[in-house]
Design an enzyme around this catalytic site. Structure first.
Site, PDB file in Angstrom:
ATOM      1  N   TYR A 122      77.498  22.251  30.563  1.00 49.84           N
ATOM      2  CA  TYR A 122      78.670  22.736  31.292  1.00 49.84           C
ATOM      3  C   TYR A 122      79.804  22.947  30.302  1.00 49.84           C
ATOM      4  CZ  TYR A 122      76.346  21.953  35.688  1.00 49.84           C
ATOM      5  OH  TYR A 122      75.479  22.033  36.739  1.00 49.84           O
ATOM      6  N   LYS A 169      66.057  13.948  27.327  1.00 49.28           N
ATOM      7  CA  LYS A 169      64.978  14.778  26.782  1.00 49.28           C
ATOM      8  C   LYS A 169      64.955  14.583  25.259  1.00 49.28           C
ATOM      9  CE  LYS A 169      61.707  17.849  27.297  1.00 49.28           C
ATOM     10  NZ  LYS A 169      60.406  17.504  27.925  1.00 49.28           N
ATOM     11  N   ASP A 205      61.674  15.459  32.535  1.00 55.61           N
ATOM     12  CA  ASP A 205      60.581  16.109  33.269  1.00 55.61           C
ATOM     13  C   ASP A 205      59.734  15.063  34.006  1.00 55.61           C
ATOM     14  OD1 ASP A 205      59.918  15.224  30.729  1.00 55.61           O
ATOM     15  OD2 ASP A 205      58.540  16.865  30.277  1.00 55.61           O
ATOM     16  N   ASP A 229      72.560  17.361  37.596  1.00 55.03           N
ATOM     17  CA  ASP A 229      72.732  18.419  38.598  1.00 55.03           C
ATOM     18  C   ASP A 229      71.388  18.728  39.248  1.00 55.03           C
ATOM     19  OD1 ASP A 229      73.991  20.509  40.030  1.00 55.03           O
ATOM     20  OD2 ASP A 229      73.251  21.959  38.553  1.00 55.03           O
ATOM     21  N   ASP A 233      69.812  17.512  43.282  1.00 51.67           N
ATOM     22  CA  ASP A 233      69.301  18.415  44.322  1.00 51.67           C
ATOM     23  C   ASP A 233      67.878  18.012  44.718  1.00 51.67           C
ATOM     24  OD1 ASP A 233      71.672  19.919  44.083  1.00 51.67           O
ATOM     25  OD2 ASP A 233      70.593  21.785  44.455  1.00 51.67           O
TER      26      ASP A 233
HETATM   27  C1  IPM Z   1      77.305  20.683  41.975  1.00 53.08           C
HETATM   28  C2  IPM Z   1      77.335  22.185  41.891  1.00 53.08           C
HETATM   29  C3  IPM Z   1      78.208  22.591  40.704  1.00 53.08           C
HETATM   30  C4  IPM Z   1      77.541  22.046  39.453  1.00 53.08           C
HETATM   31  C5  IPM Z   1      78.494  24.107  40.570  1.00 53.08           C
HETATM   32  C6  IPM Z   1      79.027  24.696  41.838  1.00 53.08           C
HETATM   33  C7  IPM Z   1      79.393  24.400  39.415  1.00 53.08           C
HETATM   34  O1  IPM Z   1      76.052  22.698  41.782  1.00 53.08           O
HETATM   35  O2  IPM Z   1      78.349  20.067  42.237  1.00 53.08           O
HETATM   36  O3  IPM Z   1      76.234  20.096  41.765  1.00 53.08           O
HETATM   37  O4  IPM Z   1      76.638  22.690  38.918  1.00 53.08           O
HETATM   38  O5  IPM Z   1      77.915  20.956  39.050  1.00 53.08           O
HETATM   39 MN    MN Z   2      74.495  21.188  41.855  1.00 54.90          MN
END
Ligand code: IPM
Ligand code: MN
Length: 340
Positions: A122, A169, A205, A229, A233
């Site tokens: 980032y 990693k 991984d 990140d 998810d």
């Molecule tokens: C999150 C989102 C953000 C990130 C984006 C929107 C910049 O995906 O908060 O996880 O990648 O951190």
């Molecule tokens: Mn995210």
């Protein structure tokens, strides 16, 4: 009275933030709420995605409650969310993922991902060379690694967690990720000795695989920005979907609370969003603002809600829209909070 800067954003942001605010208003807590327009609406009005005034309002607040922003299709766009993470030095992104009801979870997850939130991929500089070659520079500093590792162990200790896993990693990124891993073990020895917190390290991984196959392996994960990140998810997917995942972006002087999900433009304005992730983010804000009992009422009421399929949200094939879900949750909070 604590000042809370509310940034609903766009897409489903205003709907889920509206729901979280209703829940907060129904609790025995007093905040001074002030809203800020950020994102596409700000761009249309002021020509910038976040104004200096909005940033100042966020900076001068005790906490920021953030919904979601749609990423516009322009290459020069820098997300106001990232700008706030950097400007307010919100270095720790805390992402708990736990299963509210086994019936809609793929795994009985109960983990917390502590994600480094200021560097890594980032803010990476991307340089275009000739022949369509792009070079991306990734920064990993000892300073940022050490403070996220310290944060993760302190978090584990404060929340009675038993193990911290360092996800990296280092088999490929043999200088940067290796440094992260080394620093991790340097801190882990102290916590093993004084606090009986175990530690290990897992390649990212392999961690993705274990999360799906054997999620009880993990307790607290500390990891670098992009890995965190992605894994957060994945973790959300295991507990019913992105609608169930909250997060807190914590710095020394500031804090921002947002659901893990994005603006979901496909369902925006349709009263179809699951506000749970946003409401749980508000609960994390209550913890941060020293209102743990109110946070507890929210969490217990949500657990109670999902026991009854009639209260389920649309993302898990339930009947409730955002508004109906919120009203039912508030009813349960009113009826049950004395028992929690
Ligand atoms: C999150 C989102 C953000 C990130 C984006 C929107 C910049 O995906 O908060 O996880 O990648 O951190
Ligand atoms: Mn995210």
């Amino acid at each position: 009275m604590p000042k809370v800067c509310v940034i609903p954003g766009d897409g489903v942001g205003p709907e889920v933030v509206g729901s979280a605010l209703e829940v907060l208003h129904n609790l025995d807590v007093q905040f001074d709420f002030e809203s800020a327009i950020v994102g596409t609406q700000s761009f249309e009005k002021y020509g910038v995605y976040i104004t200096k005034e909005a940033l100042t309002l966020a900076t001068e607040s005790d906490a920021i409650l953030f919904g979601a922003l749609t990423t516009p299709r322009r290459r020069d766009y820098v997300s106001p969310l990232l700008l706030m993470r950097w400007n307010l030095d919100l270095y720790a992104n805390v992402r708990p993922a736990y299963c509210l009801n086994k019936e809609f979870c793929l795994a009985p997850l109960d983990i917390v991902i502590v994600r480094e939130n200021t560097e890594g991929m980032y803010g990476a500089e991307e340089e275009e060379l000739e022949n369509n070659v792009v070079v991306t520079k990734r920064t990993i500093s000892e300073y940022a690694c050490q403070r996220i590792i310290d944060f993760a162990f302190k978090y584990a200790n404060d929340h009675n967690r038993k193990k911290v896993s360092c996800v990296h990693k280092a088999n490929v990124l043999r200088t940067s990720d290796e440094m992260f891993k080394k620093l991790f073990y340097g801190t882990a020895v102290n916590f093993a000795f004084y606090n009986k917190i175990r530690s290990d390290d897992v390649l990212v991984d392999t961690a993705a695989m274990y999360l799906a196959k054997e999620p009880e392996y993990f307790d607290v994960i500390v990891t670098l920005n992009l890995y965190g990140d992605i894994l957060s998810d994945e973790a959300a997917g295991l507990i019913g979907g992105l609608g169930f995942a909250p997060s807190a972006n914590i710095g020394k002087d500031h804090a921002l609370f947002e659901p893990v999900h994005g603006s979901a433009p496909d369902i925006a304005g349709k009263d179809a969003a699951n506000p749970t992730g946003m409401i749980l983010s508000a609960a994390m804000m209550l913890d941060h603002l020293d209102k743990p009992h109110s946070a507890h009422i929210i969490r217990e009421s949500l657990k109670h809600m999902f026991q009854d399929k009639n209260n389920w949200t649309k993302d898990i094939e339930g009947p409730c829209g955002t508004k109906e879900f919120t009203q039912r949750l508030i009813k349960i909070m009113d009826e049950k909070s004395a028992n929690f």
